[in-house]
Motif scaffolding. Structure first.
Motif, PDB file in Angstrom:
ATOM      1  N   PHE A   1       4.036   8.641   2.389  1.00 30.61           N
ATOM      2  CA  PHE A   1       2.715   8.815   3.012  1.00 30.61           C
ATOM      3  C   PHE A   1       2.395   7.562   3.811  1.00 30.61           C
ATOM      4  N   HIS A   2       2.116   7.765   5.116  1.00 32.43           N
ATOM      5  CA  HIS A   2       1.833   6.609   5.963  1.00 32.43           C
ATOM      6  C   HIS A   2       0.501   6.713   6.704  1.00 32.43           C
ATOM      7  N   GLY A   3      -0.233   7.830   6.511  1.00 37.87           N
ATOM      8  CA  GLY A   3      -1.543   7.930   7.151  1.00 37.87           C
ATOM      9  C   GLY A   3      -1.773   9.260   7.827  1.00 37.87           C
TER      10      GLY A   3
ATOM     11  N   GLU B   1       1.314   7.983  -3.010  1.00 40.30           N
ATOM     12  CA  GLU B   1       0.634   9.291  -2.947  1.00 40.30           C
ATOM     13  C   GLU B   1       1.470  10.402  -3.561  1.00 40.30           C
TER      14      GLU B   1
ATOM     15  N   ASP C   1       5.639  -0.518   4.211  1.00 38.96           N
ATOM     16  CA  ASP C   1       4.244  -0.078   4.130  1.00 38.96           C
ATOM     17  C   ASP C   1       3.746  -0.417   2.729  1.00 38.96           C
TER      18      ASP C   1
ATOM     19  N   ASN D   1      -0.156   0.867  10.207  1.00 41.81           N
ATOM     20  CA  ASN D   1       1.141   1.523  10.437  1.00 41.81           C
ATOM     21  C   ASN D   1       1.323   1.929  11.896  1.00 41.81           C
TER      22      ASN D   1
ATOM     23  N   LYS E   1      -6.170  -1.134   2.188  1.00 40.09           N
ATOM     24  CA  LYS E   1      -6.769  -0.877   0.867  1.00 40.09           C
ATOM     25  C   LYS E   1      -7.349  -2.123   0.171  1.00 40.09           C
TER      26      LYS E   1
ATOM     27  N   VAL F   1       0.515  -0.702   2.047  1.00 38.45           N
ATOM     28  CA  VAL F   1      -0.913  -0.381   2.077  1.00 38.45           C
ATOM     29  C   VAL F   1      -1.426  -0.126   0.653  1.00 38.45           C
ATOM     30  N   GLN F   2      -0.621   0.534  -0.150  1.00 37.37           N
ATOM     31  CA  GLN F   2      -1.036   0.827  -1.531  1.00 37.37           C
ATOM     32  C   GLN F   2      -0.452  -0.166  -2.539  1.00 37.37           C
TER      33      GLN F   2
ATOM     34  N   GLU G   1       7.741   2.857   1.898  1.00 35.71           N
ATOM     35  CA  GLU G   1       6.855   2.264   0.890  1.00 35.71           C
ATOM     36  C   GLU G   1       7.784   1.697  -0.199  1.00 35.71           C
TER      37      GLU G   1
ATOM     38  N   SER H   1      -7.665   0.053   8.924  1.00 33.50           N
ATOM     39  CA  SER H   1      -7.210   0.997   7.893  1.00 33.50           C
ATOM     40  C   SER H   1      -5.695   0.888   7.760  1.00 33.50           C
ATOM     41  N   GLY H   2      -5.188   1.591   6.749  1.00 34.07           N
ATOM     42  CA  GLY H   2      -3.744   1.618   6.549  1.00 34.07           C
ATOM     43  C   GLY H   2      -3.044   2.333   7.697  1.00 34.07           C
ATOM     44  N   ALA H   3      -3.625   3.441   8.129  1.00 35.27           N
ATOM     45  CA  ALA H   3      -3.005   4.192   9.219  1.00 35.27           C
ATOM     46  C   ALA H   3      -2.902   3.330  10.477  1.00 35.27           C
TER      47      ALA H   3
HETATM   48  C1  PLP Z   1       1.289   3.852   1.511  1.00 32.26           C
HETATM   49  C2  PLP Z   1       0.106   4.243   2.351  1.00 32.26           C
HETATM   50  N1  PLP Z   1       0.159   4.043   3.683  1.00 32.26           N
HETATM   51  C3  PLP Z   1      -0.874   4.373   4.474  1.00 32.26           C
HETATM   52  C4  PLP Z   1      -2.020   4.933   3.958  1.00 32.26           C
HETATM   53  C5  PLP Z   1      -3.133   5.300   4.865  1.00 32.26           C
HETATM   54  O1  PLP Z   1      -4.195   4.394   4.708  1.00 32.26           O
HETATM   55  P1  PLP Z   1      -5.633   4.722   5.291  1.00 32.26           P
HETATM   56  O2  PLP Z   1      -6.162   5.894   4.534  1.00 32.26           O
HETATM   57  O3  PLP Z   1      -6.424   3.451   5.055  1.00 32.26           O
HETATM   58  O4  PLP Z   1      -5.467   5.019   6.735  1.00 32.26           O
HETATM   59  C6  PLP Z   1      -2.112   5.157   2.579  1.00 32.26           C
HETATM   60  C7  PLP Z   1      -3.302   5.778   1.995  1.00 32.26           C
HETATM   61  O5  PLP Z   1      -3.303   6.285   0.897  1.00 32.26           O
HETATM   62  C8  PLP Z   1      -1.014   4.806   1.752  1.00 32.26           C
HETATM   63  O6  PLP Z   1      -1.041   5.006   0.426  1.00 32.26           O
END
Ligand code: PLP
Length: 385
Positions: A127-129, A185, A213, A99, A242, A215-216, A180, A94-96
């Motif tokens: 937003f990082h998780g 978010e 980050d 990170n 993602k 992730v998005q 980011e 996952s993103g979290a």
């Molecule tokens: C920039 C960013 N980092 C981390 C995450 C967390 O990812 P996850 O929900 O897969 O843990 C998100 C989720 O929206 C995100 O947008």
């Protein structure tokens, strides 16, 4: 009565089928998914090549564990590193988790440099998780509320302010800046075009790691494979999730240079991370992005949608800003528009709303006819406010 914990408040709809930009619910109604499962199914729902890869790999081998070599994982790591100019990859789910790996690497970097209180600068409204470390890194009280004591040693600064970052250059505990490239978010907040370049300069001068980050923003969402490629920079750590698996759970933490040697045996791991099935899926996602010129489409359709929205909505007194990079699009209204979520659902449209901002993350395979349908649906919605 539901046996699920009440941590989500799902809309009153349940989907049973997906194809491209569309989802079908259990009553046979079709919805336009302008959110892609929150930036996940970038290639659209059930992309045929991805589905085929999952079917074939799942018939051959799903899981072994990281106690043995996993060929697909090695192929994926090489592909991702070559595409991003990074050196090494770690895979989670996952993103979290991506990170978390980045934060642990930054802590090890501090440890290696005899810094006893390694501190990471992150941004407000980031937003990082939702894990303890990543919610502590996140610059949002709502995400942190009730979870004290937080993981310590995160300093939050104003996003897009170089002065705020520079004000910490005298602090010997700082080991990294984590950002980011575009805040997703919190409503698609796009910094000045040279912001990341300047942050990287500050990091280099101070021996800090730059953690991005993505992730998005990664995997084509902004029209390049990674958003930081607009700045022509290479971070020390890059996190992805993602869109990487198009719906199959996978997260990646990529490192460059000095950040690459810090995770040694025993320091980090994941049971499922990078197993044969998810790795094969992610390899296929990257192949499709290249083969089908998905980045071009993301860029072109992003520009097309944005110009249409500007054309049709700029005259509307309720619209105060339209922001976009590729297919990461925000339409900011002059008042809270949370009520539009239900209205959109009635109009068979799936979107996200953050306060007074409508956020759109449509699949990157969207074509012009679908883009026109989306414009009409969104413009009709804005009229409802
Ligand atoms: C920039 C960013 N980092 C981390 C995450 C967390 O990812 P996850 O929900 O897969 O843990 C998100 C989720 O929206 C995100 O947008």
């Amino acid at each position: 009565m539901s046996y699920l914990m009440p941590n989500y408040s799902p809309l009153d709809v349940s989907f049973v089928k997906g194809e491209g930009c569309y989802l079908t619910d259990d009553k046979g109604e079709k919805y336009f998914d302008a959110l892609s499962g929150v930036g996940v199914v970038n290639l659209g729902h059930c992309h045929k090549d991805v589905t085929k890869a999952i079917q074939e790999q799942s018939a051959e081998l799903i899981h072994t564990s990281n106690w043995y070599h996993i060929k697909n994982q090695e192929v994926l790591a090489e592909k991702l590193c070559k595409l991003s100019n990074m050196d090494k990859a770690f895979f989670g789910n996952s993103g979290a988790e991506a990170n978390e790996a980045a934060i642990k690497i930054a802590r090890l970097y501090g440890d290696q440099n005899n810094i006893t209180n390694p501190t990471i600068i992150t941004a407000n409204q980031s937003f990082h998780g939702r894990t303890m470390a990543t919610l502590s890194a996140t610059g949002n009280d709502k995400v942190q509320s009730g979870f004290a004591p937080l993981v310590s040693k995160f300093i939050h600064v104003e996003f897009n302010s170089l002065d705020e970052i520079k004000s910490h250059t005298g602090n010997p505990d700082i080991v990294a800046v984590m950002l980011e490239p575009i805040q997703g978010e919190s409503g698609v907040i796009i910094p000045d075009s040279s912001y990341l370049n300047s942050v990287q300069d500050i990091c280099k001068k101070n021996n800090w790691l730059l953690i991005l980050d993505e992730v998005q923003t990664g995997i084509g969402r902004t029209g390049k494979l990674f958003a930081h490629q607009y700045n022509d920079i290479t971070p020390d750590i890059l996190t992805l999730a993602k869109g990487l698996g198009n719906g199959v759970p996978i997260g990646a933490c990529l490192t460059k240079g000095k950040a690459s040697k810090l995770l040694v045996p025993g320091t980090h791991g994941s049971t499922f991370g990078g197993n044969p099935l998810v790795s094969k899926t992610a390899i296929t996602v990257l192949e499709v992005i290249e083969k089908d010129h998905i980045l071009d489409n993301s860029l072109r359709m992003g520009e097309y949608l944005t110009s249409k929205f500007k054309d049709k909505l700029n005259k509307s007194s309720s619209v105060i800003d339209i922001r976009s990079k590729g297919l990461m699009i925000a339409i900011e209204l002059n008042e809270d528009c949370s009520s539009l979520l239900q209205q959109a659902l009635k109009n068979k449209l799936l979107i996200n709303i953050t306060g007074q901002t409508i956020r759109l993350l449509p699949p990157l395979i969207i074509n012009k006819d679908e883009a026109d349908i989306l414009v009409k649906k969104v413009c009709d919605l804005v009229k409802e406010i």
